[in-house]
Design an enzyme around this catalytic site. Structure first.
Site, PDB file in Angstrom:
ATOM      1  N   LYS A  41      94.987 -84.625 -54.170  1.00 28.44           N
ATOM      2  CA  LYS A  41      94.562 -84.760 -55.562  1.00 28.44           C
ATOM      3  C   LYS A  41      95.122 -83.612 -56.406  1.00 28.44           C
ATOM      4  O   LYS A  41      95.622 -82.602 -55.849  1.00 28.44           O
ATOM      5  CB  LYS A  41      93.030 -84.787 -55.608  1.00 28.44           C
ATOM      6  CG  LYS A  41      92.413 -85.990 -54.865  1.00 28.44           C
ATOM      7  CD  LYS A  41      90.884 -85.959 -54.937  1.00 28.44           C
ATOM      8  CE  LYS A  41      90.273 -87.103 -54.146  1.00 28.44           C
ATOM      9  NZ  LYS A  41      88.785 -87.109 -54.245  1.00 28.44           N
ATOM     10  N   ASN A  82      87.509 -82.121 -54.285  1.00 18.79           N
ATOM     11  CA  ASN A  82      87.575 -82.146 -52.822  1.00 18.79           C
ATOM     12  C   ASN A  82      88.988 -82.412 -52.275  1.00 18.79           C
ATOM     13  O   ASN A  82      89.142 -82.786 -51.133  1.00 18.79           O
ATOM     14  CB  ASN A  82      86.519 -83.097 -52.249  1.00 18.79           C
ATOM     15  CG  ASN A  82      86.706 -84.521 -52.676  1.00 18.79           C
ATOM     16  OD1 ASN A  82      87.710 -84.866 -53.306  1.00 18.79           O
ATOM     17  ND2 ASN A  82      85.759 -85.381 -52.323  1.00 18.79           N
ATOM     18  N   GLU A 113      95.219-100.232 -50.850  1.00 21.08           N
ATOM     19  CA  GLU A 113      95.621 -99.013 -51.569  1.00 21.08           C
ATOM     20  C   GLU A 113      97.125 -98.764 -51.424  1.00 21.08           C
ATOM     21  O   GLU A 113      97.779 -98.338 -52.374  1.00 21.08           O
ATOM     22  CB  GLU A 113      94.799 -97.819 -51.076  1.00 21.08           C
ATOM     23  CG  GLU A 113      93.338 -97.941 -51.506  1.00 21.08           C
ATOM     24  CD  GLU A 113      92.414 -96.837 -50.980  1.00 21.08           C
ATOM     25  OE1 GLU A 113      91.249 -96.801 -51.418  1.00 21.08           O
ATOM     26  OE2 GLU A 113      92.843 -96.025 -50.135  1.00 21.08           O
ATOM     27  N   TYR A 122      89.858 -96.466 -57.963  1.00 22.85           N
ATOM     28  CA  TYR A 122      88.441 -96.118 -57.807  1.00 22.85           C
ATOM     29  C   TYR A 122      87.517 -97.212 -58.354  1.00 22.85           C
ATOM     30  O   TYR A 122      86.349 -96.933 -58.661  1.00 22.85           O
ATOM     31  CB  TYR A 122      88.154 -94.771 -58.475  1.00 22.85           C
ATOM     32  CG  TYR A 122      88.593 -93.574 -57.648  1.00 22.85           C
ATOM     33  CD1 TYR A 122      88.122 -93.403 -56.337  1.00 22.85           C
ATOM     34  CD2 TYR A 122      89.447 -92.617 -58.166  1.00 22.85           C
ATOM     35  CE1 TYR A 122      88.512 -92.310 -55.575  1.00 22.85           C
ATOM     36  CE2 TYR A 122      89.834 -91.517 -57.406  1.00 22.85           C
ATOM     37  CZ  TYR A 122      89.359 -91.369 -56.107  1.00 22.85           C
ATOM     38  OH  TYR A 122      89.733 -90.288 -55.348  1.00 22.85           O
ATOM     39  N   HIS A 164      92.237 -87.522 -50.923  1.00 22.23           N
ATOM     40  CA  HIS A 164      91.676 -88.867 -50.739  1.00 22.23           C
ATOM     41  C   HIS A 164      92.221 -89.464 -49.452  1.00 22.23           C
ATOM     42  O   HIS A 164      93.392 -89.263 -49.125  1.00 22.23           O
ATOM     43  CB  HIS A 164      92.086 -89.785 -51.905  1.00 22.23           C
ATOM     44  CG  HIS A 164      91.843 -91.235 -51.597  1.00 22.23           C
ATOM     45  ND1 HIS A 164      90.610 -91.828 -51.759  1.00 22.23           N
ATOM     46  CD2 HIS A 164      92.654 -92.204 -51.078  1.00 22.23           C
ATOM     47  CE1 HIS A 164      90.682 -93.097 -51.373  1.00 22.23           C
ATOM     48  NE2 HIS A 164      91.906 -93.351 -50.954  1.00 22.23           N
TER      49      HIS A 164
HETATM   50  P1  IDP Z   1      85.558 -90.252 -50.329  1.00 24.39           P
HETATM   51  O1  IDP Z   1      86.657 -89.639 -51.178  1.00 24.39           O
HETATM   52  O2  IDP Z   1      85.102 -89.297 -49.267  1.00 24.39           O
HETATM   53  O3  IDP Z   1      85.920 -91.615 -49.793  1.00 24.39           O
HETATM   54  P2  IDP Z   1      83.790 -91.637 -52.204  1.00 24.39           P
HETATM   55  O4  IDP Z   1      82.309 -91.779 -52.026  1.00 24.39           O
HETATM   56  O5  IDP Z   1      84.641 -92.844 -52.015  1.00 24.39           O
HETATM   57  O6  IDP Z   1      84.279 -90.432 -51.282  1.00 24.39           O
HETATM   58  O7  IDP Z   1      84.010 -91.057 -53.674  1.00 24.39           O
HETATM   59  C1  IDP Z   1      85.312 -91.035 -54.223  1.00 24.39           C
HETATM   60  C2  IDP Z   1      85.523 -89.714 -54.907  1.00 24.39           C
HETATM   61  O8  IDP Z   1      84.654 -89.625 -56.018  1.00 24.39           O
HETATM   62  C3  IDP Z   1      85.189 -88.477 -54.058  1.00 24.39           C
HETATM   63  O9  IDP Z   1      86.240 -88.076 -53.211  1.00 24.39           O
HETATM   64  C4  IDP Z   1      84.915 -87.450 -55.136  1.00 24.39           C
HETATM   65  O10 IDP Z   1      86.135 -86.925 -55.648  1.00 24.39           O
HETATM   66  C5  IDP Z   1      84.254 -88.287 -56.212  1.00 24.39           C
HETATM   67  N1  IDP Z   1      82.794 -88.221 -56.113  1.00 24.39           N
HETATM   68  C6  IDP Z   1      82.000 -88.845 -55.230  1.00 24.39           C
HETATM   69  N2  IDP Z   1      80.707 -88.558 -55.424  1.00 24.39           N
HETATM   70  C7  IDP Z   1      80.706 -87.704 -56.474  1.00 24.39           C
HETATM   71  C8  IDP Z   1      79.653 -87.029 -57.185  1.00 24.39           C
HETATM   72  O11 IDP Z   1      78.466 -87.145 -56.883  1.00 24.39           O
HETATM   73  N3  IDP Z   1      80.044 -86.235 -58.218  1.00 24.39           N
HETATM   74  C9  IDP Z   1      81.339 -86.068 -58.588  1.00 24.39           C
HETATM   75  N4  IDP Z   1      82.350 -86.690 -57.955  1.00 24.39           N
HETATM   76  C10 IDP Z   1      82.029 -87.490 -56.923  1.00 24.39           C
HETATM   77 MG    MG Z   2      86.156 -93.434 -50.759  1.00 23.56          MG
END
Ligand code: IDP
Ligand code: MG
Length: 149
Positions: A9, A112, A126, A49, A115
């Site tokens: 990212k 984080n 994807e 997303y 992805h």
């Molecule tokens: P993942 O990336 O581990 O698959 P997902 O639940 O699919 O996680 O969420 C997609 C992305 O959305 C996460 O990687 C993160 O960047 C963002 N995200 C998820 N939950 C939150 C939140 O509570 N606050 C802010 N960003 C979030």
């Molecule tokens: Mg995800």
């Protein structure tokens, strides 16, 4: 052969972690079959997303993911989808185990750094969304017999 979609990212790119992150998948023994540095359009980010579009963080997530260049990649190998998720670690880096990418290199769920597709079917969708067929290279690394029996 199984493939997954990974993206470093914009925070991972800005922090100079591209080499560190790619190196982990190379060292594991997976095969890189596609890679490009690009800035995602809003349309692409919203599609990618789409499953989260009702979530409160959706708009901020799209703003962030389109805010600068990211590194979109396709990696190949037996079990690569689930294994890459383990290498990446839990979504919230404060819960990610040490030794995982997020556990070692991040502290915030909104930053984080990487992805990874969550299932084989999602991975295929994807990959189709982010790459044209001609942008992917099928190849066999010369080290394969030393990595896979
Ligand atoms: P993942 O990336 O581990 O698959 P997902 O639940 O699919 O996680 O969420 C997609 C992305 O959305 C996460 O990687 C993160 O960047 C963002 N995200 C998820 N939950 C939150 C939140 O509570 N606050 C802010 N960003 C979030
Ligand atoms: Mg995800």
């Amino acid at each position: 052969m199984e493939r997954t979609f990974l993206a470093i990212k914009p925070d991972g790119v800005q922090r100079g972690l591209v080499g560190e992150i790619i190196g982990r998948f190379e060292a594991k023994g997976f095969t890189l079959v596609g890679m490009k540095l690009m800035t995602a359009s809003r349309e692409l980010a919203e599609q990618h997303y789409g499953v989260h579009k009702e979530r409160p963080f959706f708009a901020g997530l799209v703003d962030f993911i389109t805010s600068g260049p990211l590194v979109a990649m396709v990696w190949e190998g037996d079990g690569v989808v689930a294994s890459a998720r383990k290498i990446i670690g839990a979504t919230n880096p404060l819960n990610s185990e040490p030794g995982t990418i997020r556990g070692d290199l991040a502290v915030n769920v909104g930053r984080n750094i990487i992805h990874g597709s969550d299932a084989v079917e999602t991975a295929n969708e994807e990959i189709r969304l982010w790459f044209k067929e001609e942008e992917l290279s099928s190849w066999t690394p010369c080290l394969t017999p030393w990595i896979v029996e």
